[in-house]
Scaffold this motif. Structure first.
Motif, PDB file in Angstrom:
ATOM      1  N   ILE A 119     -38.025 -59.936   4.522  1.00 27.88           N
ATOM      2  CA  ILE A 119     -36.745 -59.515   3.948  1.00 27.88           C
ATOM      3  C   ILE A 119     -36.734 -57.998   3.922  1.00 27.88           C
ATOM      4  CG2 ILE A 119     -35.256 -59.543   1.889  1.00 27.88           C
ATOM      5  CD1 ILE A 119     -36.697 -62.144   1.091  1.00 27.88           C
ATOM      6  N   LEU A 120     -35.568 -57.429   4.160  1.00 31.50           N
ATOM      7  CA  LEU A 120     -35.434 -55.990   3.938  1.00 31.50           C
ATOM      8  C   LEU A 120     -34.111 -55.705   3.253  1.00 31.50           C
ATOM      9  CD1 LEU A 120     -33.450 -54.732   6.387  1.00 31.50           C
ATOM     10  CD2 LEU A 120     -35.527 -55.031   7.678  1.00 31.50           C
ATOM     11  N   VAL A 121     -34.140 -54.679   2.415  1.00 29.74           N
ATOM     12  CA  VAL A 121     -32.937 -54.152   1.782  1.00 29.74           C
ATOM     13  C   VAL A 121     -32.691 -52.801   2.435  1.00 29.74           C
ATOM     14  CG1 VAL A 121     -31.875 -53.376  -0.371  1.00 29.74           C
ATOM     15  CG2 VAL A 121     -33.419 -55.348  -0.393  1.00 29.74           C
ATOM     16  N   PHE A 122     -31.456 -52.591   2.886  1.00 23.59           N
ATOM     17  CA  PHE A 122     -31.157 -51.385   3.652  1.00 23.59           C
ATOM     18  C   PHE A 122     -29.811 -50.816   3.234  1.00 23.59           C
ATOM     19  CE2 PHE A 122     -29.464 -55.012   5.827  1.00 23.59           C
ATOM     20  CZ  PHE A 122     -28.228 -54.608   6.318  1.00 23.59           C
ATOM     21  N   LYS A 123     -29.555 -49.588   3.636  1.00 24.12           N
ATOM     22  CA  LYS A 123     -28.272 -48.945   3.357  1.00 24.12           C
ATOM     23  C   LYS A 123     -27.193 -49.656   4.165  1.00 24.12           C
ATOM     24  CE  LYS A 123     -30.684 -44.598   2.679  1.00 24.12           C
ATOM     25  NZ  LYS A 123     -31.037 -43.306   3.286  1.00 24.12           N
ATOM     26  N   ALA A 124     -26.143 -50.096   3.486  1.00 21.55           N
ATOM     27  CA  ALA A 124     -25.115 -50.921   4.133  1.00 21.55           C
ATOM     28  C   ALA A 124     -24.474 -50.216   5.320  1.00 21.55           C
ATOM     29  CB  ALA A 124     -24.059 -51.337   3.115  1.00 21.55           C
ATOM     30  N   ASP A 125     -24.359 -48.887   5.261  1.00 20.24           N
ATOM     31  CA  ASP A 125     -23.713 -48.177   6.370  1.00 20.24           C
ATOM     32  C   ASP A 125     -24.613 -48.056   7.598  1.00 20.24           C
ATOM     33  OD1 ASP A 125     -25.482 -46.246   5.471  1.00 20.24           O
ATOM     34  OD2 ASP A 125     -23.945 -44.782   4.932  1.00 20.24           O
ATOM     35  N   ALA A 126     -25.839 -48.590   7.521  1.00 19.14           N
ATOM     36  CA  ALA A 126     -26.729 -48.607   8.692  1.00 19.14           C
ATOM     37  C   ALA A 126     -26.455 -49.798   9.596  1.00 19.14           C
ATOM     38  CB  ALA A 126     -28.186 -48.620   8.243  1.00 19.14           C
ATOM     39  N   ASP A 127     -25.582 -50.699   9.164  1.00 22.66           N
ATOM     40  CA  ASP A 127     -25.216 -51.867   9.971  1.00 22.66           C
ATOM     41  C   ASP A 127     -24.314 -51.416  11.110  1.00 22.66           C
ATOM     42  OD1 ASP A 127     -24.042 -54.206  11.037  1.00 22.66           O
ATOM     43  OD2 ASP A 127     -24.172 -55.234   9.106  1.00 22.66           O
ATOM     44  N   THR A 128     -24.774 -51.588  12.352  1.00 23.11           N
ATOM     45  CA  THR A 128     -24.002 -51.125  13.510  1.00 23.11           C
ATOM     46  C   THR A 128     -23.228 -52.244  14.205  1.00 23.11           C
ATOM     47  OG1 THR A 128     -25.883 -51.391  15.016  1.00 23.11           O
ATOM     48  CG2 THR A 128     -25.635 -49.239  13.926  1.00 23.11           C
ATOM     49  N   GLY A 129     -23.314 -53.464  13.668  1.00 24.77           N
ATOM     50  CA  GLY A 129     -22.536 -54.549  14.257  1.00 24.77           C
ATOM     51  C   GLY A 129     -23.380 -55.750  14.615  1.00 24.77           C
ATOM     52  N   PRO A 130     -22.732 -56.792  15.157  1.00 26.63           N
ATOM     53  CA  PRO A 130     -23.409 -58.070  15.379  1.00 26.63           C
ATOM     54  C   PRO A 130     -24.518 -58.037  16.431  1.00 26.63           C
ATOM     55  CG  PRO A 130     -21.151 -58.142  16.211  1.00 26.63           C
ATOM     56  CD  PRO A 130     -21.296 -56.856  15.470  1.00 26.63           C
ATOM     57  N   GLY A 131     -24.550 -57.054  17.296  1.00 27.23           N
ATOM     58  CA  GLY A 131     -25.591 -56.996  18.320  1.00 27.23           C
ATOM     59  C   GLY A 131     -26.834 -56.229  17.888  1.00 27.23           C
ATOM     60  N   GLN A 132     -26.851 -55.714  16.686  1.00 33.57           N
ATOM     61  CA  GLN A 132     -27.980 -54.917  16.212  1.00 33.57           C
ATOM     62  C   GLN A 132     -29.241 -55.777  16.104  1.00 33.57           C
ATOM     63  OE1 GLN A 132     -27.036 -52.841  12.597  1.00 33.57           O
ATOM     64  NE2 GLN A 132     -28.978 -51.747  12.522  1.00 33.57           N
ATOM     65  N   THR A 133     -30.390 -55.217  16.542  1.00 35.47           N
ATOM     66  CA  THR A 133     -31.647 -55.969  16.496  1.00 35.47           C
ATOM     67  C   THR A 133     -32.724 -55.280  15.658  1.00 35.47           C
ATOM     68  OG1 THR A 133     -32.420 -54.918  18.540  1.00 35.47           O
ATOM     69  CG2 THR A 133     -31.264 -57.044  18.757  1.00 35.47           C
TER      70      THR A 133
ATOM     71  N   TYR B 167     -33.563 -51.859  12.485  1.00 34.39           N
ATOM     72  CA  TYR B 167     -33.114 -50.788  11.595  1.00 34.39           C
ATOM     73  C   TYR B 167     -34.087 -49.628  11.658  1.00 34.39           C
ATOM     74  CZ  TYR B 167     -29.743 -54.034   9.655  1.00 34.39           C
ATOM     75  OH  TYR B 167     -28.685 -54.907   9.514  1.00 34.39           O
ATOM     76  N   ARG B 168     -33.590 -48.447  11.323  1.00 36.02           N
ATOM     77  CA  ARG B 168     -34.438 -47.259  11.246  1.00 36.02           C
ATOM     78  C   ARG B 168     -35.150 -47.254   9.893  1.00 36.02           C
ATOM     79  NH1 ARG B 168     -30.614 -42.300  11.844  1.00 36.02           N
ATOM     80  NH2 ARG B 168     -29.902 -43.303   9.940  1.00 36.02           N
ATOM     81  N   PRO B 169     -36.376 -46.735   9.810  1.00 39.81           N
ATOM     82  CA  PRO B 169     -37.082 -46.732   8.522  1.00 39.81           C
ATOM     83  C   PRO B 169     -36.351 -45.934   7.447  1.00 39.81           C
ATOM     84  CG  PRO B 169     -38.324 -45.511  10.193  1.00 39.81           C
ATOM     85  CD  PRO B 169     -37.198 -46.193  10.896  1.00 39.81           C
ATOM     86  N   GLU B 170     -35.642 -44.881   7.821  1.00 37.98           N
ATOM     87  CA  GLU B 170     -34.922 -44.068   6.834  1.00 37.98           C
ATOM     88  C   GLU B 170     -33.749 -44.802   6.206  1.00 37.98           C
ATOM     89  OE1 GLU B 170     -33.823 -42.159  10.914  1.00 37.98           O
ATOM     90  OE2 GLU B 170     -35.533 -43.219  10.023  1.00 37.98           O
ATOM     91  N   ASP B 171     -33.331 -45.914   6.815  1.00 35.00           N
ATOM     92  CA  ASP B 171     -32.247 -46.720   6.255  1.00 35.00           C
ATOM     93  C   ASP B 171     -32.759 -47.868   5.386  1.00 35.00           C
ATOM     94  OD1 ASP B 171     -30.183 -45.227   7.472  1.00 35.00           O
ATOM     95  OD2 ASP B 171     -30.518 -46.287   9.365  1.00 35.00           O
ATOM     96  N   VAL B 172     -34.069 -48.106   5.407  1.00 30.96           N
ATOM     97  CA  VAL B 172     -34.645 -49.227   4.667  1.00 30.96           C
ATOM     98  C   VAL B 172     -35.102 -48.755   3.290  1.00 30.96           C
ATOM     99  CG1 VAL B 172     -36.462 -50.980   4.649  1.00 30.96           C
ATOM    100  CG2 VAL B 172     -35.340 -50.370   6.799  1.00 30.96           C
ATOM    101  N   VAL B 173     -34.694 -49.487   2.262  1.00 30.87           N
ATOM    102  CA  VAL B 173     -35.025 -49.170   0.878  1.00 30.87           C
ATOM    103  C   VAL B 173     -36.208 -50.011   0.407  1.00 30.87           C
ATOM    104  CG1 VAL B 173     -34.120 -49.229  -1.478  1.00 30.87           C
ATOM    105  CG2 VAL B 173     -32.644 -48.501   0.390  1.00 30.87           C
ATOM    106  N   LEU B 174     -36.283 -51.263   0.873  1.00 28.47           N
ATOM    107  CA  LEU B 174     -37.321 -52.198   0.442  1.00 28.47           C
ATOM    108  C   LEU B 174     -37.693 -53.105   1.597  1.00 28.47           C
ATOM    109  CD1 LEU B 174     -38.965 -53.936  -1.675  1.00 28.47           C
ATOM    110  CD2 LEU B 174     -36.799 -55.130  -2.130  1.00 28.47           C
TER     111      LEU B 174
END
Length: 199
Positions: A94-108, A110-117
């Motif tokens: 599981i990861l918790v991330f900044k919502a604005d890091a979501d780039t759309g349905p094809g995203q595979t 996340y960047r570490p700077e966008d991950v909170v947990l």
């Protein structure tokens, strides 16, 4: 005896052969026929064994609870990779991330700077990775919070860590049985004994 045949594959099956220097994070999206949840650790592909009931139910419990309690600026995702660097692309449970890091349905990833947990539920084949290798890599990449979940008599026990930004290492913040109640990264209150409840 053929290893491919041992796994129910035909004799013509060719196992992925790493290039000189190992695979890269970008290769993970391009390699054909990889099993689900394949990770890249230090340039090597890591295949995971089938999930147990405990593993699956803990992920469901934490995913649902975190999603219900996260503030609007954060989102929760299960089993998505983090591109830590060119040789490491682990997949936390599981990861918790900044919502604005979501780039759309094809995203595979996340960047570490966008991950909170990042949360890892330990299984027999992941003990060393989840207890040693992954937290070290997550901390070096600057992910502020890490939880490791172990099993004790069929119930989850959550080991909570917070990043010390000076040393880029995790500091233990507590071990939680039965109830997980925290104020960071946001107010969280989870009944861990509800792991087997369907609702």
């Amino acid at each position: 005896m053929s290893a491919a045949r041992d796994y129910g594959l035909d004799d013509d099956y060719e196992w992925p052969r790493p290039p000189v220097g190992g695979w890269t994070a970008d290769d993970l999206d391009e390699l054909p026929n990889l099993p689900p949840h394949t990770e890249l650790i230090d340039g090597s592909l890591v295949f995971v064994s089938p999930q147990t009931n405990f593993h699956s139910r803990v992920i469901r419990l934490l995913d649902n609870a975190l999603l219900a309690q996260a503030p609007d600026e954060l989102d929760v995702q299960r089993e998505m990779t983090i591109k830590l660097n060119q040789r490491n692309r682990p997949e936390p449970d599981i990861l918790v991330f900044k919502a604005d890091a979501d780039t759309g349905p094809g995203q595979t990833w996340y960047r570490p700077e966008d991950v909170v947990l990042a949360v890892e539920v330990v299984s027999k084949d992941s003990e060393e990775r989840d207890r040693e290798a992954k937290p070290r890599k997550y901390a070096t990449a600057g992910i502020p919070h890490y939880w490791r979940v172990e099993q004790n008599d069929g119930l989850p026990v959550v080991y909570v860590y917070e990043l010390d930004p000076m040393t880029k290492s995790y500091v233990p913040m507590g071990i939680f049985h039965n109830r997980l109640k925290l104020t960071v990264p946001f107010p969280i209150d989870i009944d861990l004994t509800a792991v087997d409840r369907r609702r």
